[in-house]
Design an enzyme around this catalytic site. Structure first.
Site, PDB file in Angstrom:
ATOM      1  N   LYS A  28      34.365 141.618  65.170  1.00 43.43           N
ATOM      2  CA  LYS A  28      33.432 141.560  64.068  1.00 43.43           C
ATOM      3  C   LYS A  28      34.192 141.483  62.883  1.00 43.43           C
ATOM      4  CE  LYS A  28      28.920 143.211  62.762  1.00 43.43           C
ATOM      5  NZ  LYS A  28      27.942 144.533  62.953  1.00 43.43           N
ATOM      6  N   SER A 103      23.441 143.159  64.105  1.00 41.08           N
ATOM      7  CA  SER A 103      24.300 142.174  63.036  1.00 41.08           C
ATOM      8  C   SER A 103      25.613 141.568  63.701  1.00 41.08           C
ATOM      9  CB  SER A 103      24.577 142.804  61.647  1.00 41.08           C
ATOM     10  OG  SER A 103      25.550 143.843  62.150  1.00 41.08           O
ATOM     11  N   SER A 127      23.004 147.454  65.798  1.00 40.62           N
ATOM     12  CA  SER A 127      23.624 145.969  65.926  1.00 40.62           C
ATOM     13  C   SER A 127      24.577 145.555  66.756  1.00 40.62           C
ATOM     14  CB  SER A 127      24.419 146.142  64.226  1.00 40.62           C
ATOM     15  OG  SER A 127      23.600 145.978  63.136  1.00 40.62           O
TER      16      SER A 127
END
EC number: 6.3.5.7
Length: 423
Positions: A28, A103, A127
């Protein structure tokens, strides 16, 4: 198929002969990678290249993993759909007209699409688990303190954890084995998993396991989601587990408490991005206040701006006790509810997300509905507990996830139960 799952593609080869040798891993883009852009999905950090690796990145490379790219994400982790990214939305590989969750949507989409064997995400209020549920993969949020946050660009320090995303429970557990453990750079880490064997825990042997079902986390969910959830519970009972009803009344206030706390911490953490020390900037024009304001207005998107403003308001004089203090009291209530519940059950189960993946664009016009979608995932973050989302089939062709929450440092228990759901 172009899903826009990656912001930066790269090949960073790890050591030979480690447990992840030959394994590709996506990371990420809020997790620092030395010399490789770490943008947090924001214009503010579009050109930022960290001078160091996050501890989890060092762990990956030492284990032999090959980092194949930095994945797309909601800007600074603020979103549930991966649509607030400066670099455009990520698409769901199951249905490109729908969101992948957020996210960490890029990480989940990359794994689901076969673009990476494993991935790392971060989980502040769901997330890792939300995109895992929406993309039909496994996502695990560890206990706060089990995995180092050194090198994770902070959004809400007291809530967030780095966690693995994988096609299978065993794969997520194998990645957790690599990244778990204390770190001298992160004073919040604990040596709780030193003797743990997370991959070895993925046996699916749930004979004698007691699973608590809180109505607070199933009431109001889409009927199609509830149907898949109940089918998963029936499968667990058939494998020897026992299910009992439990009460978590504090969860009614979890989303509100979570957003007050998270936005307040975001307001503080993101104050550093002023266009001088970090981030974009147009240069000094003689007025520092205007220079800072212009840089932040240009560098932050609408959702990040909204959360900073709300967090600043909640912390301001005259409102701190009214909002932030009460949110912390609600958080303590959530922790207490879970502590009392785990005196009687081994895990708590619920649907991961109360709804099926929305269409692209649907959530952007209604941020409150986007916040409410976190109703089932935020309690585990408030209580700093481990939680895993595991696929439980599909409804109308769209993935549904089951969430299993365990007691503090109870990762082996939830991994075992998740393996049973998977089987």
């Amino acid at each position: 198929m172009s899903l826009n799952a990656f912001i930066t593609e790269t090949t960073i080869q790890g050591a030979a002969d480690g447990p992840l040798d030959g394994t590709t891993v996506a990371v990420k883009d809020n997790i620092s990678t030395k010399g490789v852009p770490t943008t947090c999905g924001s214009k503010m950090l579009a050109d930022y290249e960290p001078p160091y690796n996050a501890t989890v990145v060092e762990d990956l490379l030492a284990a032999g993993g090959t980092i194949v790219g930095k994945t797309n994400m909601d800007e600074f982790g603020m979103g549930t759909t991966t649509e607030t990214s400066y670099f455009g939305p990520t698409k769901n590989p199951v249905d490109e007209t729908r969101v992948p969750g957020g996210s960490s949507g890029g990480s989940a989409a990359a794994v689901a699409n076969g673009d990476a064997d494993l991935a790392l995400g971060s989980d502040t209020g769901g997330s890792v688990r939300a995109p895992a549920a929406y993309c039909g993969v496994v996502g695990l949020k560890p206990t706060y303190g089990l995995v180092s946050r050194y090198g994770l660009v902070a959004y809400a320090n007291s809530l967030e954890q780095i966690g693995p995303i994988a096609p299978t429970v065993e794969g997520a557990a194998e990645l957790l084995d690599v990244i778990a453990g204390p770190d001298e750079h992160d004073g919040t880490t604990r040596d709780a998993g030193a003797d743990a064997d997370y991959a070895g825990a993925a046996t699916g042997d749930v004979g004698g396991l007691t699973i608590g079902i809180p109505q607070e986390l199933t009431d109001g969910a889409d009927d199609r989601v509830v149907e898949r959830f109940e089918a998963a519970l029936a499968d667990l009972r058939a494998q020897g587990a026992t299910t009992v009803d439990v009460a978590l009344p504090s969860c009614e206030y979890a989303v509100a408490a979570y957003y007050v706390i998270a936005m307040s911490e975001a307001s503080s953490n993101l104050a550093r991005f002023d266009g001088v020390r970090y981030g974009t900037g147009g240069g000094f024009d003689g007025n520092w206040n205007e220079t800072f304001a212009d840089a932040r207005a240009d560098g932050f998107g609408d959702e990040v701006t909204r959360r900073i403003l709300l967090g600043t308001y909640a912390l301001s004089a005259g409102y701190h006790d009214k909002y932030y203090k009460q949110a912390q009291e609600a958080r303590a209530w959530v922790k207490q509810d879970f502590d009392e519940t785990f005196a009687d059950v081994d895990v708590v189960a619920s649907p991961t997300m109360p709804v099926l993946p929305p269409k692209l664009g649907e959530s952007l016009d209604d941020p409150v509905q986007m916040y409410l979608a976190d109703a089932n995932t935020t309690p585990a973050n408030l209580a700093n507990l481990p939680a895993i989302s595991v696929p439980a089939g599909d409804a109308d062709g769209l993935p549904v996830g089951v969430q299993l929450v365990g007691p503090k440092f109870g990762e082996e228990t939830i991994i075992n139960a998740a393996a049973a759901v998977e089987q």
